[in-house]
Motif scaffolding. Structure first.
Motif, mmCIF file in Angstrom:
data_model
loop_
_atom_site.group_PDB
_atom_site.id
_atom_site.type_symbol
_atom_site.label_atom_id
_atom_site.label_comp_id
_atom_site.label_asym_id
_atom_site.label_seq_id
_atom_site.Cartn_x
_atom_site.Cartn_y
_atom_site.Cartn_z
ATOM 1 N N ASP A 49 8.831 5.609 -17.288
ATOM 2 C CA ASP A 49 8.581 4.298 -17.427
ATOM 3 C C ASP A 49 9.043 3.054 -16.468
ATOM 4 N N ILE A 50 10.200 3.323 -16.040
ATOM 5 C CA ILE A 50 10.462 2.481 -15.051
ATOM 6 C C ILE A 50 9.758 2.531 -13.847
ATOM 7 N N TYR A 51 9.081 3.784 -13.556
ATOM 8 C CA TYR A 51 8.424 3.848 -12.287
ATOM 9 C C TYR A 51 7.217 2.993 -12.649
ATOM 10 N N LYS A 52 6.630 3.076 -14.056
ATOM 11 C CA LYS A 52 5.709 2.124 -14.163
ATOM 12 C C LYS A 52 5.655 0.703 -14.032
ATOM 13 N N ILE A 53 6.921 0.321 -14.376
ATOM 14 C CA ILE A 53 7.199 -1.182 -14.409
ATOM 15 C C ILE A 53 7.116 -1.465 -12.863
ATOM 16 N N GLU B 235 4.640 -4.033 -11.027
ATOM 17 C CA GLU B 235 5.367 -5.355 -10.055
ATOM 18 C C GLU B 235 4.425 -5.161 -8.718
ATOM 19 N N ILE B 236 4.166 -3.980 -8.259
ATOM 20 C CA ILE B 236 3.420 -3.972 -7.198
ATOM 21 C C ILE B 236 1.814 -4.627 -7.217
ATOM 22 N N PHE B 237 1.301 -4.305 -8.412
ATOM 23 C CA PHE B 237 0.182 -4.786 -8.707
ATOM 24 C C PHE B 237 0.214 -6.375 -8.973
ATOM 25 N N ASP C 230 1.036 -1.160 0.033
ATOM 26 C CA ASP C 230 0.008 0.115 0.040
ATOM 27 C C ASP C 230 0.763 1.256 0.021
ATOM 28 N N TYR C 231 1.932 1.411 0.909
ATOM 29 C CA TYR C 231 2.768 2.482 0.871
ATOM 30 C C TYR C 231 3.547 2.365 -0.383
ATOM 31 N N ALA C 232 4.161 1.316 -0.915
ATOM 32 C CA ALA C 232 4.744 1.201 -2.347
ATOM 33 C C ALA C 232 3.853 2.079 -3.383
ATOM 34 N N LEU C 233 2.652 1.705 -3.275
ATOM 35 C CA LEU C 233 1.780 2.041 -4.407
ATOM 36 C C LEU C 233 1.474 3.689 -4.318
ATOM 37 N N THR C 234 1.407 4.141 -2.989
ATOM 38 C CA THR C 234 1.169 5.578 -2.814
ATOM 39 C C THR C 234 2.405 6.483 -3.312
ATOM 40 N N TYR C 235 3.626 5.853 -2.796
ATOM 41 C CA TYR C 235 4.785 6.602 -3.351
ATOM 42 C C TYR C 235 5.006 6.639 -4.614
ATOM 43 N N ILE C 236 4.631 5.402 -5.483
ATOM 44 C CA ILE C 236 5.194 5.196 -6.649
ATOM 45 C C ILE C 236 4.139 6.181 -7.661
ATOM 46 N N ASN C 237 2.859 6.198 -7.311
ATOM 47 C CA ASN C 237 2.068 7.120 -7.875
ATOM 48 C C ASN C 237 2.396 8.508 -7.889
ATOM 49 N N LYS C 238 2.826 8.877 -6.867
ATOM 50 C CA LYS C 238 3.548 10.522 -6.630
ATOM 51 C C LYS C 238 4.674 10.564 -7.615
ATOM 52 N N ALA C 239 5.431 9.715 -7.631
ATOM 53 C CA ALA C 239 6.732 9.594 -8.496
ATOM 54 C C ALA C 239 6.381 9.962 -9.922
#
Length: 192
Positions: free
Chosen positions: A148-152, A156-158, A131-140
């Motif tokens: 693109d690397i952020y989206k990868i 992986e989180i999904f 959940d935290y990983a998804l929160t911070y990657i969405n901000k990034a």
């Protein structure tokens, strides 16, 4: 089956791409930057060794980088790039709590530092705090044009959350985007 193959292939290709990033440009004072620049070089060397499977040798490089980063941080404690690399080297050395503290300290200085957000997300992903990983990657992703690397990582989180449809949607978009870039390059070559 095809979807699973695509997801697994991109997962394995992406695992070597995760890195600390960002550069401050600094204020030009060599004394502040020399430890930082030296540390960045050690980090790059550590990454190369890791790719070759020489994990113990890579750790030695990360330890040297960490020591230099501490010195750089003493001289310039408000540099979020130094804190980003301190977090990165701490994570590589297995000290996740310190890594988290460095990343969060850097975000207090610059809450829009996309590489800090990405690396913090990566840390939470490795800690299985999805959940935290998804929160911070969405901000990034929202902050960075080169995401693109952020989206990868987001895919992986999904995958780790067993949300394969969302992961596949992201990966399909990335695949189409890369394919379109290749076509555009081919068209430019034909025009020239």
């Amino acid at each position: 089956m095809k979807k699973l193959f695509i997801i697994i292939t991109i997962f394995f290709l992406s695992t070597n791409l995760y890195a600390a990033g960002g550069s401050s440009g600094g204020d030009g004072q060599e004394s502040k930057q020399s430890n930082y620049k030296s540390a960045v070089n050690y980090v790059k060397a550590g990454k190369k060794l890791e790719k070759k499977g020489k994990i113990e040798k890579a750790k030695v490089k990360y330890e040297k980088a960490f020591k230099r980063l501490l010195k750089a941080n003493d001289k310039d404690p408000s540099n979020p790039d130094v804190l980003n690399y301190l977090g990165f080297t701490s994570r590589k050395l297995g000290d996740f709590k310190s890594a988290e503290n460095y990343y969060l300290s850097g975000l207090k200085i610059n809450p829009n530092h996309s590489d800090l957000l990405y690396n913090l997300s990566l840390l939470y992903f490795a800690s299985r705090n999805f959940d935290y990983a998804l929160t911070y990657i969405n901000k990034a992703i929202k902050l960075s044009k080169r995401n693109d690397i952020y989206k990868i990582l987001k895919s992986e989180i999904f995958i780790s959350q067993y949300n394969l449809d969302e992961a596949l949607n992201i990966l399909e978009i990335l695949k189409d985007k890369k394919f379109q870039k290749i076509i555009m390059l081919d068209q430019e070559t034909l025009v020239i």
